[in-house]
Design a protein around this motif. Structure first.
Motif, short mmCIF file in Angstrom:
data_model
loop_
_atom_site.label_atom_id
_atom_site.label_comp_id
_atom_site.label_asym_id
_atom_site.label_seq_id
_atom_site.Cartn_x
_atom_site.Cartn_y
_atom_site.Cartn_z
N ASN A 52 0.81 -1.21 0.00
CA ASN A 52 0.00 0.00 0.00
C ASN A 52 0.85 1.27 0.00
O ASN A 52 0.34 2.37 0.27
N ALA A 53 2.13 1.13 -0.29
CA ALA A 53 3.02 2.29 -0.31
C ALA A 53 2.68 3.20 -1.50
O ALA A 53 2.29 2.74 -2.57
N VAL A 54 2.84 4.50 -1.30
CA VAL A 54 2.67 5.46 -2.39
C VAL A 54 3.96 5.45 -3.22
O VAL A 54 5.06 5.66 -2.68
N ILE A 55 3.83 5.17 -4.50
CA ILE A 55 4.97 5.08 -5.40
C ILE A 55 4.94 6.26 -6.37
O ILE A 55 3.98 6.44 -7.12
N THR A 104 1.26 7.17 -7.21
CA THR A 104 0.45 5.99 -7.56
C THR A 104 0.42 4.98 -6.43
O THR A 104 1.24 5.01 -5.51
N LEU A 105 -0.53 4.08 -6.54
CA LEU A 105 -0.59 2.88 -5.71
C LEU A 105 -0.55 1.68 -6.65
O LEU A 105 -1.10 1.74 -7.76
N MET A 106 0.10 0.60 -6.24
CA MET A 106 0.05 -0.61 -7.05
C MET A 106 -1.34 -1.22 -6.89
O MET A 106 -1.72 -1.64 -5.80
N TYR A 107 -2.09 -1.22 -7.97
CA TYR A 107 -3.49 -1.65 -7.93
C TYR A 107 -3.64 -3.16 -8.10
O TYR A 107 -4.43 -3.80 -7.42
N LYS A 108 -2.86 -3.72 -9.00
CA LYS A 108 -2.99 -5.15 -9.30
C LYS A 108 -1.69 -5.67 -9.90
O LYS A 108 -1.05 -4.97 -10.69
N SER A 139 -10.26 2.98 4.26
CA SER A 139 -10.33 4.20 3.46
C SER A 139 -9.50 5.28 4.14
O SER A 139 -9.62 5.52 5.34
N ALA A 140 -8.63 5.94 3.35
CA ALA A 140 -7.78 7.01 3.88
C ALA A 140 -7.12 7.74 2.72
O ALA A 140 -7.15 7.26 1.58
N THR A 141 -6.53 8.88 3.01
CA THR A 141 -5.70 9.52 1.98
C THR A 141 -4.51 8.60 1.75
O THR A 141 -4.10 7.87 2.67
N PRO A 142 -3.94 8.59 0.55
CA PRO A 142 -2.89 7.63 0.21
C PRO A 142 -1.73 7.57 1.19
O PRO A 142 -1.17 6.50 1.45
N ASP A 143 -1.35 8.72 1.77
CA ASP A 143 -0.21 8.74 2.69
C ASP A 143 -0.53 8.13 4.05
O ASP A 143 0.37 7.88 4.85
N LYS A 144 -1.82 7.88 4.32
CA LYS A 144 -2.23 7.33 5.62
C LYS A 144 -2.68 5.87 5.53
O LYS A 144 -3.07 5.28 6.54
N LEU A 145 -2.65 5.29 4.35
CA LEU A 145 -3.13 3.92 4.19
C LEU A 145 -2.26 2.94 4.97
O LEU A 145 -1.04 2.94 4.82
N PRO A 146 -2.86 2.09 5.80
CA PRO A 146 -2.07 1.13 6.57
C PRO A 146 -1.74 -0.11 5.75
O PRO A 146 -2.49 -0.50 4.85
N PHE A 171 -0.82 0.27 -12.11
CA PHE A 171 -0.65 1.32 -11.12
C PHE A 171 -1.80 2.31 -11.23
O PHE A 171 -2.18 2.71 -12.34
N LEU A 172 -2.34 2.72 -10.10
CA LEU A 172 -3.44 3.67 -10.06
C LEU A 172 -2.92 5.02 -9.59
O LEU A 172 -2.42 5.15 -8.46
N ALA A 173 -3.00 6.04 -10.44
CA ALA A 173 -2.60 7.40 -10.06
C ALA A 173 -3.64 7.96 -9.10
O ALA A 173 -4.85 7.84 -9.34
#
Length: 203
Positions: free
Chosen positions: A58-61, A72-76, A131-138, A91-93
């Protein structure tokens, strides 16, 4: 916090180019989403694997595509069944100011008092939707099971509220329970007795 990944835009024809990329240690990928049209790219498999290992799925790339830096997040990720090698990645922007939803792994923490008394711990849920902003996703959600006695269960509704993210999974979903050893053995025996039908879809 985000991590950087070097990417290259790629051609999609002919299809043989994909195999050439894989043989050279690259992974065919695509990025799409917030403020970017679907764009075919390639990434270094070793570099991406290291990022995921060190920072979680779930890291922001952060990557640069068409001269524009995007988050982005790695979606699949599609993996080879036999080798485990990445065959294709999506990757999902994302907009860093808007909440997004992903799955986070459930990690049970502690030893239940019911297990110490001879009960058996049964985990029924292994991921929750958050659900969270990308920088807070656990990457994971820890669940304390220390106080579970025999006959007790913990559900999503029992999880403490977290200021960084919201849990979207239905509140009544059971995460884990401690059952009597005999009941656990009977359930296992019943499951083993059921015939397996090849190709049958689960409901």
């Amino acid at each position: 916090m985000s991590v950087s990944l070097e990417v290259k835009e790629r051609a999609v024809r002919p299809r043989s180019l994909r195999n050439q990329l894989r043989h050279s240690g690259q992974v065919p990928a695509v990025v799409y989403g917030y403020e970017i049209e679907s764009t075919p790219i390639s990434v270094e498999e070793k570099e991406l694997t290291k990022i995921l290992r060190d920072n979680g799925v779930n890291a922001v790339i952060t990557m640069t595509v068409g001269g524009k830096k995007i988050n982005t997040l790695m979606y699949k990720a599609q993996l080879d069944t036999f080798t485990g090698q990445m065959k294709h990645v999506e990757f999902l922007a994302v907009n860093m100011k808007e909440a997004t939803e992903v799955e986070a792994e459930i990690v049970l923490v502690g030893e239940a008092v019911g297990v110490k008394s001879g009960g058996v711990l049964a985990q029924n849920l292994y991921n929750v939707l958050v659900s969270a902003t990308p920088d807070k996703l656990p990457e994971r959600v820890e669940v304390d099971i220390t106080d579970l006695a025999i006959g007790d269960a913990i559900t999503v509704a029992d999880l403490p509220k977290n200021n960084d993210y919201d849990i979207i999974t239905e509140a009544e979903e059971q995460i884990a329970a401690v059952v009597e050893a005999q009941a656990a053995e009977e359930e296992t025996s019943e499951e083993a007795a059921e015939p397996t039908v090849i190709g049958e879809k689960e409901e």
